[in-house]
Design a protein around this motif. Structure first.
Motif, PDB file in Angstrom:
ATOM      1  N   THR A 226      17.497  18.932  12.905  1.00  0.00           N
ATOM      2  CA  THR A 226      16.561  19.989  13.298  1.00  0.00           C
ATOM      3  C   THR A 226      15.244  19.379  13.768  1.00  0.00           C
ATOM      4  N   PHE A 227      14.791  18.335  13.095  1.00  0.00           N
ATOM      5  CA  PHE A 227      13.588  17.630  13.557  1.00  0.00           C
ATOM      6  C   PHE A 227      13.766  17.163  15.002  1.00  0.00           C
ATOM      7  N   TYR A 228      14.950  16.614  15.282  1.00  0.00           N
ATOM      8  CA  TYR A 228      15.221  16.142  16.648  1.00  0.00           C
ATOM      9  C   TYR A 228      15.161  17.300  17.649  1.00  0.00           C
ATOM     10  N   ASN A 229      15.798  18.407  17.319  1.00  0.00           N
ATOM     11  CA  ASN A 229      15.821  19.550  18.237  1.00  0.00           C
ATOM     12  C   ASN A 229      14.414  20.053  18.543  1.00  0.00           C
ATOM     13  N   ILE A 230      13.568  20.123  17.515  1.00  0.00           N
ATOM     14  CA  ILE A 230      12.199  20.603  17.717  1.00  0.00           C
ATOM     15  C   ILE A 230      11.394  19.597  18.540  1.00  0.00           C
ATOM     16  N   ALA A 231      11.518  18.310  18.192  1.00  0.00           N
ATOM     17  CA  ALA A 231      10.770  17.273  18.916  1.00  0.00           C
ATOM     18  C   ALA A 231      11.148  17.239  20.389  1.00  0.00           C
ATOM     19  N   SER A 232      12.437  17.338  20.672  1.00  0.00           N
ATOM     20  CA  SER A 232      12.878  17.281  22.071  1.00  0.00           C
ATOM     21  C   SER A 232      12.483  18.533  22.841  1.00  0.00           C
ATOM     22  N   LEU A 233      12.442  19.696  22.148  1.00  0.00           N
ATOM     23  CA  LEU A 233      12.093  20.940  22.827  1.00  0.00           C
ATOM     24  C   LEU A 233      10.612  20.961  23.224  1.00  0.00           C
ATOM     25  N   TYR A 234       9.773  20.323  22.426  1.00  0.00           N
ATOM     26  CA  TYR A 234       8.346  20.303  22.745  1.00  0.00           C
ATOM     27  C   TYR A 234       8.033  19.538  24.037  1.00  0.00           C
ATOM     28  N   ILE A 235       8.934  18.670  24.470  1.00  0.00           N
ATOM     29  CA  ILE A 235       8.679  17.921  25.712  1.00  0.00           C
ATOM     30  C   ILE A 235       9.682  18.288  26.805  1.00  0.00           C
ATOM     31  N   PHE A 236      10.347  19.441  26.623  1.00  0.00           N
ATOM     32  CA  PHE A 236      11.185  19.952  27.706  1.00  0.00           C
ATOM     33  C   PHE A 236      10.296  20.294  28.900  1.00  0.00           C
ATOM     34  N   GLU A 264      22.792   8.128  12.711  1.00  0.00           N
ATOM     35  CA  GLU A 264      22.486   9.292  13.528  1.00  0.00           C
ATOM     36  C   GLU A 264      20.995   9.419  13.794  1.00  0.00           C
ATOM     37  N   ARG A 265      20.181   9.124  12.795  1.00  0.00           N
ATOM     38  CA  ARG A 265      18.732   9.160  13.007  1.00  0.00           C
ATOM     39  C   ARG A 265      18.325   8.165  14.077  1.00  0.00           C
ATOM     40  N   LEU A 266      18.913   6.971  14.041  1.00  0.00           N
ATOM     41  CA  LEU A 266      18.582   5.958  15.043  1.00  0.00           C
ATOM     42  C   LEU A 266      19.049   6.402  16.425  1.00  0.00           C
ATOM     43  N   ARG A 267      20.246   6.967  16.492  1.00  0.00           N
ATOM     44  CA  ARG A 267      20.767   7.428  17.786  1.00  0.00           C
ATOM     45  C   ARG A 267      19.851   8.503  18.383  1.00  0.00           C
ATOM     46  N   LEU A 268      19.443   9.468  17.572  1.00  0.00           N
ATOM     47  CA  LEU A 268      18.622  10.567  18.074  1.00  0.00           C
ATOM     48  C   LEU A 268      17.208  10.114  18.425  1.00  0.00           C
ATOM     49  N   VAL A 269      16.633   9.243  17.605  1.00  0.00           N
ATOM     50  CA  VAL A 269      15.274   8.795  17.924  1.00  0.00           C
ATOM     51  C   VAL A 269      15.273   7.927  19.172  1.00  0.00           C
ATOM     52  N   ARG A 270      16.367   7.210  19.423  1.00  0.00           N
ATOM     53  CA  ARG A 270      16.473   6.437  20.669  1.00  0.00           C
ATOM     54  C   ARG A 270      16.462   7.379  21.875  1.00  0.00           C
ATOM     55  N   MET A 271      17.151   8.511  21.750  1.00  0.00           N
ATOM     56  CA  MET A 271      17.148   9.501  22.830  1.00  0.00           C
ATOM     57  C   MET A 271      15.750  10.061  23.044  1.00  0.00           C
ATOM     58  N   LEU A 272      15.033  10.341  21.953  1.00  0.00           N
ATOM     59  CA  LEU A 272      13.667  10.839  22.073  1.00  0.00           C
ATOM     60  C   LEU A 272      12.743   9.808  22.706  1.00  0.00           C
ATOM     61  N   LEU A 273      12.884   8.556  22.293  1.00  0.00           N
ATOM     62  CA  LEU A 273      11.991   7.507  22.792  1.00  0.00           C
ATOM     63  C   LEU A 273      12.162   7.292  24.290  1.00  0.00           C
ATOM     64  N   ARG A 274      13.371   7.506  24.792  1.00  0.00           N
ATOM     65  CA  ARG A 274      13.575   7.367  26.237  1.00  0.00           C
ATOM     66  C   ARG A 274      12.693   8.347  27.018  1.00  0.00           C
ATOM     67  N   ASP A 275      12.413   9.505  26.421  1.00  0.00           N
ATOM     68  CA  ASP A 275      11.540  10.489  27.073  1.00  0.00           C
ATOM     69  C   ASP A 275      10.077  10.306  26.689  1.00  0.00           C
ATOM     70  N   LEU A 276       9.835  10.030  25.416  1.00  0.00           N
ATOM     71  CA  LEU A 276       8.460   9.949  24.938  1.00  0.00           C
ATOM     72  C   LEU A 276       7.728   8.708  25.439  1.00  0.00           C
ATOM     73  N   ARG A 277       8.423   7.587  25.516  1.00  0.00           N
ATOM     74  CA  ARG A 277       7.760   6.326  25.887  1.00  0.00           C
ATOM     75  C   ARG A 277       7.047   6.428  27.239  1.00  0.00           C
ATOM     76  N   PRO A 278       7.745   6.828  28.323  1.00  0.00           N
ATOM     77  CA  PRO A 278       7.028   6.900  29.607  1.00  0.00           C
ATOM     78  C   PRO A 278       5.922   7.948  29.619  1.00  0.00           C
ATOM     79  N   LEU A 279       6.122   9.038  28.866  1.00  0.00           N
ATOM     80  CA  LEU A 279       5.079  10.072  28.823  1.00  0.00           C
ATOM     81  C   LEU A 279       3.797   9.532  28.187  1.00  0.00           C
ATOM     82  N   VAL A 280       3.943   8.833  27.072  1.00  0.00           N
ATOM     83  CA  VAL A 280       2.768   8.316  26.376  1.00  0.00           C
ATOM     84  C   VAL A 280       2.132   7.167  27.152  1.00  0.00           C
ATOM     85  N   LEU A 281       2.950   6.262  27.687  1.00  0.00           N
ATOM     86  CA  LEU A 281       2.407   5.110  28.404  1.00  0.00           C
ATOM     87  C   LEU A 281       1.711   5.512  29.699  1.00  0.00           C
ATOM     88  N   SER A 282       2.033   6.674  30.227  1.00  0.00           N
ATOM     89  CA  SER A 282       1.360   7.139  31.445  1.00  0.00           C
ATOM     90  C   SER A 282      -0.042   7.667  31.158  1.00  0.00           C
TER      91      SER A 282
END
Length: 813
Positions: A226-236, A264-282
């Protein structure tokens, strides 16, 4: 814990199919057997994982279709008997038959991905719903429809899926599964938002995810999803509540949820980081420094999960495979720390995120001497048992052993218990004063000790530029390098291609003297390595041109595509020579931890000649492979340097050239040897790097087999074979190759090769190295890298191409 063996499941399926085919089987009994068959097939599917062939599933579906048709035909008959409440018992039979058929079709779809299976399942589930008002089929029908919509992007189907998810939630029930149904509804609304851009769907999806989270207590293992779903939805994209800081906070909650599955936590956070990393670094660091710090915190927590993913209850092959999806995690974390000008933290993260395969294996060889005796004894017993059982797969595939699933299942149960106990004990020890870092990732203050005998340079590739972290006695710093990751990959492929062309042309086998100015693009490639990578590092280190032993030792720790490049050979050789070797003598290491482990072993600095027994192995003839006539000359040359009484024999053959050179005869003398020299064919296995090995008479002496060795006498290994330090291109940062295996087996110093070597060059290089190593009464490991540098310089000055001398590298102290 009792595990159903795969062969037992196959036997059950066969028995069920035989019973169903009996001519006079009662209808009620037949239905039960078909139901049991479908359950067994589902279990088998789970055991086979991604295997698309689930035996008997197609036949089961046909049986279930027959059952549905039988009930439908019965419903057409007149004068049907009804229950007292007026309902038709055949409706109950049809409901069970239809839902079971739908389940089997869904199972087949997971493997076949044929939408027709889903459409048929939906048809049967709709029919079941039409027969009564119970809610039992709403949720499975919603799942089927949602998956059809995912494949077809049909708006009406998606709407119908949402409808039935909502109908499911109308069912009176306790809260034990409500969060589960809410998550599915929110997922369908999220998908519909992606297709229609309706802000109401996105907002409602977020509200439902938050409602589901409220229903879960902190101890429940489902919260991370659920944490993953909420985190990913905030950056949709285009959601009305877009919020990067909120997403980062929920990502931290996800990765830090200790009750959820680490994998599973590592798999999901890796998916989040693929989106979050470029957003933050920009975003500019000056105005968003807190967000950069939060992102770095997520990376740090993600890296700390890697040992929990490569757990001890996995055998070595599965342990390596478990790390495959996180290969670049440590590099990404280190680059982010460098971006924040924190090279010490970058080094800590990189060290924790790479070569985890070896660090986990090395943890099982911890001496535990500093612990209380009773605790140390239990640790030692557990670690030795876990290490031995970790090699189960390798043992099962050896000649004369027939692998069985029973052996696998029994070992799995035992290893899982022992692994859990090892983790419990580790947590207990970390509560003791002075033991908080016991078997944990090490801080920079500890890692910096690797530079006591000379600078350590860690090479890190990146998309636009690359970096080098320089570790010296005075602290850590970093240098920006011109070559991006893509260019490094091209350089590695070009050098290997150049080597292959030289061998195919026959030059590496027929000629020793080649005019230097013959067309060879290797020189241009080495010049590029010099200008873009090595020369800036030399300037940052403040090194000057030196001669002989005046040159300092520098240890390279390459990552990613750097691991396939001969950094030590970088230079301009066409006119006046300017090269790496003029400033330093190079060594390599798979990780800082490996380097430290070779430095701290008692007696690793010097060895008296009379205590150094040598195992010299040559194999010149392997069926189907080119002859290696120079291997015998190589062993003869070394035998003139090492006293004969110190050379171990195999059977009746002292120099071990020819007969009796098998994996077992070599390993039988392995523990006695301080020096091991292997002159033979070597192969890096691209599909299974643990099966990379030295070619001997009965097969390969593999990485997996070498990992089982733990020699207290080991000192120096010379691997005069092809590709012994090449590594695996799919997991370069795990450093799974023969040279690393020899370091793990206890050797402090290893000579290996980056690519295929010339048979003629083995005797020349080996004689030079051993002559310098044996010039005194004691054997000093510091002589080895200098001697190897001298030997390769001699080959270079003869006019031989780089493919002949740039491949030799030194690893260790």
């Amino acid at each position: 814990m009792v595990l159903e063996r795969v062969e037992d499941l196959h036997d059950q399926i066969d028995v069920y199919q035989r019973i169903i085919s009996l001519p006079f089987l009662p209808a009620t009994r037949r239905w039960i057997i078909i139901y049991n068959l479908s359950g067994t097939l589902k279990t088998l599917s789970g055991r086979l994982g991604k295997d698309p062939n689930v035996p008997g599933l197609d036949a089961c579906i046909e049986f279930q279709r027959e059952e549905v048709q039988t009930v439908l035909a019965a419903l057409e008959l007149p004068n049907q008997r009804l229950f007292l409440d007026g309902t038709n018992p055949l409706h109950l039979s049809l409901r069970h038959a239809a839902t079971n058929l739908a389940g089997s079709l869904g199972l087949r779809y997971k493997h076949s991905k044929n939408v027709a299976d889903l459409e048929e399942a939906a048809k049967h589930l709709r029919h079941s719903i039409s027969l009564d008002v119970e809610y039992f089929a709403f949720f499975p029908l919603a799942n089927v429809l949602n998956e059809i919509a995912n494949r077809t992007h049909d708006a009406a189907t998606r709407d119908e899926a949402v409808h039935y998810y909502r109908k499911t939630l109308e069912r009176p029930t306790d809260n034990s599964r409500r969060h589960f149904f809410l998550e599915h509804l929110a997922g369908a609304l999220r998908s519909r938002f992606q297709e229609t851009s309706s802000p109401d769907d996105a907002t409602r999806a977020l509200q439902i995810h938050l409602e589901a989270l409220e229903l879960l207590s902190p101890e429940q293992p489902q919260r991370y999803y659920t944490f993953y779903n909420i985190a990913s939805l905030y950056i949709f994209p285009n959601v009305p509540f877009y919020d990067i800081p909120f997403s980062l906070q929920y990502a931290i909650s996800l990765v830090g949820d200790i009750h959820g599955s680490p994998r599973e936590r590592l798999r999901l956070v890796r998916m989040l980081l693929r989106d979050l990393r470029p957003l933050v670094l920009s975003m500019p660091k000056e105005t968003s420094g807190d967000l950069h710090a939060l992102l770095l915190e997520i990376y740090g927590k993600a890296v700390s999960l890697l040992p929990q993913v490569a757990v001890f209850d996995l055998d070595i092959k599965l342990r390596l495979s478990a790390l495959a999806n996180s290969e670049t995690l440590g590099t990404e974390a280190a680059l982010l720390a460098i971006n924040l000008s924190q090279p010490e933290l970058a080094l800590e993260l990189l060290e924790a995120g790479r070569a985890v395969f070896w660090s986990q294996a090395r943890n099982l060889r911890t001496p535990f001497d500093s612990l209380p005796p009773k605790l140390a004894e239990e640790f030692l017993t557990l670690s030795r048992t876990l290490e031995k059982s970790s090699h189960l797969i390798a043992q099962m595939h050896r000649p004369g052993i027939e692998p069985t699933h029973r052996l696998w299942d029994e070992a799995l149960v035992t290893r899982r218990y022992q692994s859990d106990r090892f983790v419990e004990l580790t947590k207990e020890v970390r509560t003791f004063p002075g033991f908080k870092d016991f078997l944990a990732n090490q801080p920079y203050s500890h890692l910096a000790k690797a530079a006591l005998k000379g600078p350590v340079v860690v090479l890190i590739p990146s998309t636009l530029v690359s970096y080098a972290i320089l570790i010296k006695n005075t602290g850590a710093s970093y240098v920006r390098l011109k070559s991006p990751k893509d260019r490094l990959q091209v350089l590695g492929m070009s050098l290997r291609s150049q080597n292959l062309r030289s061998r195919q042309a026959g030059e590496d086998f027929e000629e020793r003297h080649i005019v230097r100015h013959t067309v060879d693009h290797s020189y241009e490639l080495l010049a590029e390595l010099w200008v873009d990578i090595v020369e800036p590092i030399i300037k940052a280190l403040g090194l000057e041109v030196m001669e002989g032993r005046e040159r300092p030792r520098v240890t390279w720790l390459p990552t990613g595509p750097f691991t396939f490049l001969p950094i030590h050979a970088a230079g301009v050789y066409r006119s006046s020579v300017r090269c790496c070797s003029n400033y330093m003598v190079s060594s390599y290491a798979p990780s800082i931890s490996t380097l430290l482990s070779t430095q701290k072993v008692p007696g690793s600095t010097i060895l008296r000649r009379e205590n150094a027994k040598a195992l010299l192995v040559a194999v010149s003839d392997i069926p189907g492979m080119p002859r290696l006539p120079s291997t015998k000359k190589e062993i003869e040359a070394i035998s003139k340097i090492i006293p004969s009484e110190l050379i171990l024999d195999i059977g009746d053959n002292q120099t071990t050239e020819g007969a009796n050179v098998t994996t077992q005869t070599v390993l039988q003398r392995f523990a006695e040897a301080s020096i091991v020299h292997l002159a033979c064919h070597g192969q890096q296995d691209a599909l299974n790097p643990l099966e990379s090995g030295f070619c001997v008479e009965d097969g390969r002496l593999t990485v997996a087999q070498l990992m089982e060795q733990n020699s207290q006498n080991a000192f120096f290994a010379f691997l005069s074979a092809c590709e012994t330090a090449k590594g695996d291109s799919s997991q370069p940062d795990q450093s799974v190759h023969l040279a690393a295996a020899m370091l793990f087996a206890g050797f402090k110093s290893v000579v290996g090769t980056l690519w295929s070597m010339n048979d003629q060059d083995g005797p020349v290089v080996a004689e030079k190295v051993y002559s310098q190593l044996y010039k005194n009464e004691t054997l000093d490991p510091d002589e080895i890298p200098y001697a190897l540098d001298d030997a390769t310089r001699d080959l270079r000055e003869e006019g031989l191409r780089p493919s002949r001398w740039a491949l030799f590298i030194h690893m260790g102290i």
